[in-house]
Write an enzyme that holds these catalytic residues in place. Structure first.
Site, mmCIF file in Angstrom:
data_model
loop_
_atom_site.group_PDB
_atom_site.id
_atom_site.type_symbol
_atom_site.label_atom_id
_atom_site.label_comp_id
_atom_site.label_asym_id
_atom_site.label_seq_id
_atom_site.Cartn_x
_atom_site.Cartn_y
_atom_site.Cartn_z
ATOM 1 N N GLU A 105 0.733 -3.464 43.852
ATOM 2 C CA GLU A 105 -0.414 -2.504 43.693
ATOM 3 C C GLU A 105 -1.362 -2.913 42.548
ATOM 4 O OE1 GLU A 105 0.636 1.574 42.836
ATOM 5 O OE2 GLU A 105 1.121 1.788 44.913
ATOM 6 N N CYS A 349 -0.099 5.347 39.444
ATOM 7 C CA CYS A 349 0.648 4.256 39.941
ATOM 8 C C CYS A 349 2.060 3.862 40.058
ATOM 9 C CB CYS A 349 0.603 3.853 38.352
ATOM 10 S SG CYS A 349 1.451 2.451 38.041
#
Length: 362
Positions: A105, A349
């Site tokens: 990511e 996250c």
């Protein structure tokens, strides 16, 4: 809004080094081995980082012979965009696929002062923080320097469409940066170099959960990069519960390393403190935190946590966050509450990657 792209096939057998892993002096050394003048390194970096071309054929001021040598030696295509999520506040989250099929990511955050990017340094994480989605599934591998650099390049390409630029970055994505130290430093030097992405050192921040030997090493680096510690607790007992790394690197020893860093560099350090409802967010925790940080040149960044379905922690009520902040301020601690961004997408996250992993196992 979410855009999804079809996955590419794994291509492990034909993997070549990423051209984005090379620092300018390494490119010059390679050119010398090829019998090419070293000034070509500046031209190649210009194509990579200023014009951001996607293939060697576009490097029109290089000879075909040199372009062929580059193509045979280095990969220029490192990441494939799988998912692109755009929040109502302008935050964009990218899910990138790597050459071996793993995904990572990267997040673009828009601020009044410019655009900031949060990059990932590992596929997964071995640290095991009990509140973090990044540790789900454990650590798969480190990213190469070029795979970290390529995240910034890909996001900048997306910004080129609106004539914007990445003005700052934080190394706070998936993984523990100091667990991948050499590739981290290669990334930072390429990103900072005037021939590279040319982001100023003071516009970059590296965060660690507290790998003490690397803190001492980082203090000796000749880069004026901002430094942050994921603290999240004011005492060892609570920190060990939230962050198992505290059992290996004790809080008192961590504080000694931090004081060494501050004295050695003269730079202020940031402490990241996520607030978890009923766990570490009471007034007594704030009082204990203020005592722990007394005399340290620092700033505290309070983080209202995003909900992670796989974890049991809940958000601290808004009024409690403000009370925690006030308690610190009343004791002379420099503190702010981090602005929440991307709340309507998988912003925490590791959340988007965890969601993708679930889809893969269905």
């Amino acid at each position: 809004m979410e855009t999804t792209v079809r996955k590419q096939k794994k291509n492990v057998e034909t993997k070549k080094p990423s051209i984005y892993s090379l620092q300018i002096h390494e490119m010059q050394d390679w050119l010398k081995e090829q019998g090419e003048p070293k000034f070509r390194a500046g031209q190649i970096f210009d194509w990579l980082y200023k014009k951001r071309v996607k293939n060697y054929e576009d490097m029109s001021n290089l000879s075909k012979g040199l372009r062929d040598k580059l193509s045979n030696s280095f990969d220029i295509t490192t990441l494939n965009t799988l998912v692109k999520q755009t929040s109502s506040d302008g935050t964009i989250k990218f899910l990138f696929q790597l050459y071996d099929g793993y995904s990572i990511e990267t997040v673009l955050m828009r601020h009044e002062y410019g655009n900031s990017i949060c990059v990932t340094t590992q596929v997964g994480c071995r640290i095991g923080c009990t509140f973090c989605a990044s540790t789900l599934g454990g650590l798969k591998r480190n990213l190469e320097a070029g795979e970290i650099v390529a995240q910034v390049v890909e996001v900048q390409r997306a910004l080129d469409e609106t004539e914007e630029r990445v003005s700052s970055l934080v190394v706070m994505g998936i993984g523990e940066p100091f667990d991948n130290y050499d590739n981290l430093m290669g990334f930072l030097r390429i990103t900072n170099h005037e021939k590279g992405l040319h982001i100023g050192a003071r516009h970059m921040t590296v965060s660690t959960s507290g790998i003490i030997p690397k803190i001492y090493k980082f203090a000796e680096e000749e880069l004026q990069i901002n430094f942050a510690i994921s603290l999240h607790a004011p005492n060892s007992e609570l920190r060990s519960k939230l962050m198992p790394i505290n059992r290996a690197y004790k809080l008192p020893d961590l504080m000694e390393a931090i004081k060494y860093y501050v004295n050695r560099t003269g730079r202020r350090i940031t402490f990241e403190y996520g607030l978890f409802g009923g766990e570490n967010d009471q007034v007594e925790h704030a009082e204990e935190l203020a005592a722990l940080l007394k005399g340290v040149k620092c700033h505290v960044n309070l983080i209202p946590v995003n909900y992670v379905p796989e974890r049991d922690y809940v958000r601290t009520p808004r009024e409690q966050i403000f009370l925690f902040e006030k308690t610190l301020k009343d004791r002379g601690v420099n503190v702010t509450i981090r602005r929440e961004q991307g709340h309507d997408i998988d912003a925490a996250c590791g959340q988007l990657r965890a969601k993708e992993r679930k889809e893969e196992t269905r």
